[in-house]
Motif scaffolding. Structure first.
Motif, PDB file in Angstrom:
ATOM      1  N   VAL A 217      -8.456  -2.155 -12.497  1.00  0.00           N
ATOM      2  CA  VAL A 217      -7.148  -2.474 -11.914  1.00  0.00           C
ATOM      3  C   VAL A 217      -6.968  -1.748 -10.583  1.00  0.00           C
ATOM      4  O   VAL A 217      -6.476  -2.319  -9.603  1.00  0.00           O
ATOM      5  N   ASN A 218      -7.387  -0.489 -10.518  1.00  0.00           N
ATOM      6  CA  ASN A 218      -7.308   0.247  -9.250  1.00  0.00           C
ATOM      7  C   ASN A 218      -8.126  -0.435  -8.163  1.00  0.00           C
ATOM      8  O   ASN A 218      -7.707  -0.511  -6.998  1.00  0.00           O
ATOM      9  N   ALA A 219      -9.296  -0.943  -8.533  1.00  0.00           N
ATOM     10  CA  ALA A 219     -10.136  -1.634  -7.556  1.00  0.00           C
ATOM     11  C   ALA A 219      -9.472  -2.934  -7.101  1.00  0.00           C
ATOM     12  O   ALA A 219      -9.510  -3.280  -5.912  1.00  0.00           O
ATOM     13  N   ILE A 220      -8.874  -3.672  -8.030  1.00  0.00           N
ATOM     14  CA  ILE A 220      -8.181  -4.907  -7.663  1.00  0.00           C
ATOM     15  C   ILE A 220      -7.041  -4.604  -6.692  1.00  0.00           C
ATOM     16  O   ILE A 220      -6.802  -5.361  -5.740  1.00  0.00           O
ATOM     17  N   GLU A 221      -6.367  -3.484  -6.908  1.00  0.00           N
ATOM     18  CA  GLU A 221      -5.218  -3.131  -6.070  1.00  0.00           C
ATOM     19  C   GLU A 221      -5.628  -2.409  -4.795  1.00  0.00           C
ATOM     20  O   GLU A 221      -4.778  -2.004  -3.997  1.00  0.00           O
ATOM     21  N   GLY A 222      -6.946  -2.242  -4.604  1.00  0.00           N
ATOM     22  CA  GLY A 222      -7.438  -1.630  -3.372  1.00  0.00           C
ATOM     23  C   GLY A 222      -7.401  -0.121  -3.375  1.00  0.00           C
ATOM     24  O   GLY A 222      -7.546   0.511  -2.322  1.00  0.00           O
ATOM     25  N   ASN A 223      -7.245   0.486  -4.554  1.00  0.00           N
ATOM     26  CA  ASN A 223      -7.141   1.947  -4.644  1.00  0.00           C
ATOM     27  C   ASN A 223      -8.417   2.600  -5.169  1.00  0.00           C
ATOM     28  O   ASN A 223      -8.418   3.795  -5.468  1.00  0.00           O
ATOM     29  N   ALA A 224      -9.484   1.820  -5.299  1.00  0.00           N
ATOM     30  CA  ALA A 224     -10.762   2.374  -5.762  1.00  0.00           C
ATOM     31  C   ALA A 224     -11.890   1.533  -5.186  1.00  0.00           C
ATOM     32  O   ALA A 224     -11.691   0.365  -4.819  1.00  0.00           O
ATOM     33  N   GLU A 225     -13.062   2.135  -5.102  1.00  0.00           N
ATOM     34  CA  GLU A 225     -14.228   1.402  -4.635  1.00  0.00           C
ATOM     35  C   GLU A 225     -14.605   0.324  -5.652  1.00  0.00           C
ATOM     36  O   GLU A 225     -14.433   0.526  -6.861  1.00  0.00           O
ATOM     37  N   PRO A 226     -15.117  -0.820  -5.177  1.00  0.00           N
ATOM     38  CA  PRO A 226     -15.451  -1.896  -6.113  1.00  0.00           C
ATOM     39  C   PRO A 226     -16.574  -1.540  -7.084  1.00  0.00           C
ATOM     40  O   PRO A 226     -16.614  -2.050  -8.197  1.00  0.00           O
ATOM     41  N   ARG A 227     -17.499  -0.643  -6.673  1.00  0.00           N
ATOM     42  CA  ARG A 227     -18.556  -0.209  -7.603  1.00  0.00           C
ATOM     43  C   ARG A 227     -18.018   1.000  -8.365  1.00  0.00           C
ATOM     44  O   ARG A 227     -18.050   2.134  -7.891  1.00  0.00           O
ATOM     45  N   LEU A 228     -17.505   0.744  -9.567  1.00  0.00           N
ATOM     46  CA  LEU A 228     -16.872   1.808 -10.331  1.00  0.00           C
ATOM     47  C   LEU A 228     -17.892   2.792 -10.883  1.00  0.00           C
ATOM     48  O   LEU A 228     -17.643   3.986 -10.982  1.00  0.00           O
ATOM     49  N   THR A 229     -19.039   2.279 -11.292  1.00  0.00           N
ATOM     50  CA  THR A 229     -20.091   3.098 -11.860  1.00  0.00           C
ATOM     51  C   THR A 229     -21.391   2.336 -11.709  1.00  0.00           C
ATOM     52  O   THR A 229     -21.386   1.162 -11.339  1.00  0.00           O
ATOM     53  N   LYS A 230     -22.483   2.995 -11.965  1.00  0.00           N
ATOM     54  CA  LYS A 230     -23.761   2.299 -11.901  1.00  0.00           C
ATOM     55  C   LYS A 230     -23.771   1.153 -12.910  1.00  0.00           C
ATOM     56  O   LYS A 230     -23.550   1.356 -14.093  1.00  0.00           O
TER      57      LYS A 230
END
Length: 288
Positions: A217-230
């Motif tokens: 959700v953070n990535a969708i909202e632009g608050n996290a990098e799209p690659r969350l983990t390996k």
């Protein structure tokens, strides 16, 4: 057509498919290969891979490979749900999921998870069912995850798993179309979804998507990098206008309604991975 209160039900009356939805009886027009309804994932493949392959899948059967089965099993492990009721096995498959009594059973079983009947106080929902009627043809959509906020759907997530790490780095046209279709189908049912994403995961790394929902959700909202983990990548999709998506669907329906013949899209890469390559008249690769 927007009708939401009760889940639709599919019946066969004198071998004619009829959709019952909110007290309205809709006679489904005759479709090629005896199909009773269409599914978003099938339309996506028809539009973006090769329509003639879909034609051969229904007229000759399709070959289910090991990777397809592994993908279905991983999908079921990630989300649970109803996949086990309609499992696939390696080998030739006559494609009955949307034909005959099997198709009726599949459709009505999926309606147990009708999205508008869901409990939106839950943080998320998995494998919900949505429906759109185009020219009285039912089109079934099965979005993987619906993230809720303030008692309503907010984000739609389409999950894709792969054995090849490089595949998580991009979204193909088929995956893009599925995400767009689900976004618009949910909103056509009276909701106001804020965004949609394709989440891609490498199998075998022990990643569980549902455990990573806050980060997604953070990535969708632009608050996290799209690659969350390996091994996990979030691709935020910017849907085209609904008119563009419906235009694609209506073109696909022309084949199913018998308005036109299947259109081939041969290519060396596509034909090489197609199980019909040896006998397809349009194949560019005839080797076993």
């Amino acid at each position: 057509v927007v009708m939401v209160a009760q889940p639709p039900q599919l019946l066969l009356k004198d071998n004619t498919p009829v959709l019952l939805w909110n007290g309205v009886e809709v006679k489904v027009p005759r479709l090629k290969h005896g199909v009773l309804f269409l599914m978003v994932n099938q339309i996506a493949s028809q539009l973006t891979f090769c329509e003639y392959k879909i034609h051969l899948d229904y007229s000759r059967g399709r070959l289910v490979g090991v990777e397809s089965v592994e993908g279905a099993e991983e999908h079921s492990r990630q989300l649970g749900g109803l996949d086990v009721d309609f499992g696939i096995e390696v080998g030739w498959d006559p494609v009955v999921v949307n034909r005959g009594d099997e198709g009726v059973a599949f459709f009505n079983t999926r309606m147990r998870n009708w999205l508008p009947s869901s409990d939106f106080t839950r943080p998320y929902l998995t494998e919900r069912s949505v429906l759109m009627l185009i020219n009285n043809v039912p089109i079934l959509g099965l979005p993987d995850i619906v993230v809720n906020s303030d008692g309503a759907p907010k984000y739609i997530i389409e999950l894709k798993t792969t054995n090849r790490p490089v595949n998580i780095n991009y979204v193909n046209r088929r995956e893009q179309f599925q995400a767009e279709a689900y976004y618009h189908m949910v909103n056509q049912l009276g909701f106001r979804v804020s965004g949609v994403a394709v989440v891609k995961v490498v199998r075998g790394l022990g990643i569980r998507v549902l455990d990573n929902l806050p980060g997604i959700v953070n990535a969708i909202e632009g608050n996290a990098e799209p690659r969350l983990t390996k091994g996990l990548m979030v691709h935020v999709i910017k849907p085209r206008p609904i008119e563009s998506v419906l235009k694609d669907v209506e073109y696909a329906l022309q084949y199913w309604l018998g308005v036109r013949n299947a259109s081939p899209s041969p290519g060396i890469g596509r034909c090489r991975v197609c199980e019909h390559r040896r006998y397809c008249p349009f194949s560019l690769v005839k080797t076993p």
